[in-house]
Enzyme design. Sequence first.
Site, PDB file in Angstrom:
ATOM      1  N   ILE A 162       0.870  -1.171   0.000  1.00  0.00           N
ATOM      2  CA  ILE A 162       0.000   0.000   0.000  1.00  0.00           C
ATOM      3  C   ILE A 162       0.911   1.226   0.000  1.00  0.00           C
ATOM      4  O   ILE A 162       1.659   1.442   0.959  1.00  0.00           O
ATOM      5  CB  ILE A 162      -0.903   0.014   1.251  1.00  0.00           C
ATOM      6  CG1 ILE A 162      -1.733  -1.284   1.314  1.00  0.00           C
ATOM      7  CG2 ILE A 162      -1.798   1.258   1.248  1.00  0.00           C
ATOM      8  CD1 ILE A 162      -2.384  -1.533   2.667  1.00  0.00           C
ATOM      9  N   GLU A 163       0.861   1.978  -1.101  1.00  0.00           N
ATOM     10  CA  GLU A 163       1.747   3.141  -1.229  1.00  0.00           C
ATOM     11  C   GLU A 163       0.988   4.420  -0.885  1.00  0.00           C
ATOM     12  O   GLU A 163      -0.241   4.440  -0.858  1.00  0.00           O
ATOM     13  CB  GLU A 163       2.292   3.202  -2.661  1.00  0.00           C
ATOM     14  CG  GLU A 163       3.104   1.949  -2.987  1.00  0.00           C
ATOM     15  CD  GLU A 163       3.713   1.944  -4.383  1.00  0.00           C
ATOM     16  OE1 GLU A 163       3.288   2.751  -5.240  1.00  0.00           O
ATOM     17  OE2 GLU A 163       4.615   1.114  -4.597  1.00  0.00           O
ATOM     18  N   CYS A 165       4.850  -2.483   2.910  1.00  0.00           N
ATOM     19  CA  CYS A 165       5.043  -3.659   2.059  1.00  0.00           C
ATOM     20  C   CYS A 165       3.981  -4.725   2.336  1.00  0.00           C
ATOM     21  O   CYS A 165       3.383  -4.769   3.419  1.00  0.00           O
ATOM     22  CB  CYS A 165       6.413  -4.283   2.316  1.00  0.00           C
ATOM     23  SG  CYS A 165       7.803  -3.312   1.741  1.00  0.00           S
ATOM     24  N   GLU A 203       4.362  -7.880   2.920  1.00  0.00           N
ATOM     25  CA  GLU A 203       4.709  -8.775   4.028  1.00  0.00           C
ATOM     26  C   GLU A 203       4.296  -8.179   5.367  1.00  0.00           C
ATOM     27  O   GLU A 203       3.746  -8.845   6.224  1.00  0.00           O
ATOM     28  CB  GLU A 203       6.224  -9.032   4.048  1.00  0.00           C
ATOM     29  CG  GLU A 203       6.761  -9.736   2.816  1.00  0.00           C
ATOM     30  CD  GLU A 203       7.223  -8.788   1.720  1.00  0.00           C
ATOM     31  OE1 GLU A 203       6.561  -7.744   1.504  1.00  0.00           O
ATOM     32  OE2 GLU A 203       8.232  -9.093   1.070  1.00  0.00           O
ATOM     33  N   CYS A 217      11.389  -5.389   6.052  1.00  0.00           N
ATOM     34  CA  CYS A 217      10.517  -6.548   6.288  1.00  0.00           C
ATOM     35  C   CYS A 217      11.305  -7.719   6.867  1.00  0.00           C
ATOM     36  O   CYS A 217      10.787  -8.456   7.713  1.00  0.00           O
ATOM     37  CB  CYS A 217       9.807  -6.969   5.004  1.00  0.00           C
ATOM     38  SG  CYS A 217       8.514  -5.797   4.516  1.00  0.00           S
TER      39      CYS A 217
HETATM   40  N1  THU Z   1       7.589  -4.123  -1.798  1.00  0.00           N
HETATM   41  C1  THU Z   1       6.881  -5.066  -1.091  1.00  0.00           C
HETATM   42  O1  THU Z   1       5.670  -4.900  -0.855  1.00  0.00           O
HETATM   43  N2  THU Z   1       7.541  -6.164  -0.679  1.00  0.00           N
HETATM   44  C2  THU Z   1       8.831  -6.490  -1.029  1.00  0.00           C
HETATM   45  O2  THU Z   1       9.320  -7.539  -0.643  1.00  0.00           O
HETATM   46  C3  THU Z   1       9.600  -5.566  -1.871  1.00  0.00           C
HETATM   47  C4  THU Z   1       9.011  -4.222  -2.055  1.00  0.00           C
HETATM   48  C5  THU Z   1       6.857  -2.951  -2.329  1.00  0.00           C
HETATM   49  C6  THU Z   1       7.117  -1.641  -1.667  1.00  0.00           C
HETATM   50  C7  THU Z   1       6.736  -0.685  -2.771  1.00  0.00           C
HETATM   51  O3  THU Z   1       5.331  -0.509  -2.762  1.00  0.00           O
HETATM   52  C8  THU Z   1       7.096  -1.405  -4.037  1.00  0.00           C
HETATM   53  O4  THU Z   1       7.203  -2.775  -3.676  1.00  0.00           O
HETATM   54  C9  THU Z   1       8.402  -0.954  -4.667  1.00  0.00           C
HETATM   55  O5  THU Z   1       9.429  -0.919  -3.755  1.00  0.00           O
END
Ligand code: THU
Length: 136
Positions: free
Chosen positions: A43-44, A53, A55, A92
């Site tokens: 979720i950005e 992230c 996870e 994470c």
């Molecule tokens: N991201 C994750 O959700 N998990 C990961 O293991 C790597 C990175 C997301 C964070 C961000 O929304 C996008 O991927 C790019 O970094």
Amino acid sequence: MNNKELLKLAEKARENAYVPYSKFKVGAALLTKDKKVYTGCNIECASLGGTNCAERTAIFKALSEGSQDIEAIAIASSNSEKNEPTYPCGICRQVIIEFGPEIRIITGYSEGEIYECKIKDLIPHYFSGSDFIDNK
Ligand code: THU
């Protein structure tokens, strides 16, 4: 629940990713030792540091619903179908290992190669609560 089934749930959770900035979708599926599953997506937000992230979304859902005994976490990303596994980011890794060095990390593609390792192999010499609790 085998690795392939858990990865499929991560691929499904990926559909909910909110990624207007990176366009990089990630899904996670967390399996507890008592066989419950919690899923999450990334979720950005416009202030990029507020991004969560997939996870950590799954972990925070599990903990907030009363589950702390984590057995495994499967991760699927926009790259999975290209047979490029995605492993957890550094933040994470630190959050995952908070709940046990033996937690299994599953990544890859449910219809292709599936990889498994332990979180302790992804973050050697990690910082832990024992580094500062009761520190004299
Ligand atoms: N991201 C994750 O959700 N998990 C990961 O293991 C790597 C990175 C997301 C964070 C961000 O929304 C996008 O991927 C790019 O970094």
